[in-house]
Design an enzyme around this catalytic site. Structure first.
Site, PDB file in Angstrom:
ATOM      1  N   CYS A 118       0.847  -1.184   0.000  1.00 20.19           N
ATOM      2  CA  CYS A 118       0.000   0.000   0.000  1.00 20.19           C
ATOM      3  C   CYS A 118       0.881   1.231   0.000  1.00 20.19           C
ATOM      4  O   CYS A 118       1.939   1.194   0.615  1.00 20.19           O
ATOM      5  CB  CYS A 118      -0.927  -0.006   1.215  1.00 20.19           C
ATOM      6  N   PRO A 119       0.523   2.239  -0.711  1.00 22.50           N
ATOM      7  CA  PRO A 119      -0.786   2.559  -1.275  1.00 22.50           C
ATOM      8  C   PRO A 119      -0.973   2.147  -2.733  1.00 22.50           C
ATOM      9  O   PRO A 119      -1.926   2.588  -3.372  1.00 22.50           O
ATOM     10  CB  PRO A 119      -0.850   4.073  -1.142  1.00 22.50           C
TER      11      PRO A 119
END
Length: 113
Positions: free
Chosen positions: A41-42
């Protein structure tokens, strides 16, 4: 009591050898699958934000991710962007034993606008 026309009940041995039906999907098939497995992530959120416009409004996109942060980030992104979070499915390796850890998750999101 038996009624005419009813089939004879199966024995336990017959049902044990009978093939198990394939599990049915919990909802509509996704119109787009974004494979973010192995990406932290992201990145799954960025890919989702970039590609959700590729599908028509009302269709479902699935994001495949194995970063545990995606389990909170994807639903939060859906709330923030007013998209419908449909469901989360656990992904398993096809040949792994039943008690093996999950391979990741598939997050299903319905495009609302």
């Amino acid at each position: 009591m038996r009624f005419r026309g009813r089939a004879k009940a199966r024995s336990r041995r017959d049902t044990a050898n009978a093939p198990h039906p394939a599990p049915e999907p919990a909802g509509p098939a996704p119109a787009l699958v974004i494979d973010a497995l192995g990406r932290k992530c992201p990145i799954p959120i960025i890919l989702l934000a970039e590609r959700i416009r590729e599908i028509p409004v009302g269709q479902v996109v699935a994001v495949l991710a194995d970063d545990v942060a995606a389990r909170t980030d994807v639903p939060a992104w859906c709330r923030m962007k007013s998209q419908d979070f449909v469901r989360e499915e656990t992904l398993h390796h096809p040949q792994a034993p039943a008690d093996a850890p999950p391979r990741g998750w598939a997050f299903h999101i319905r495009r609302t606008y």
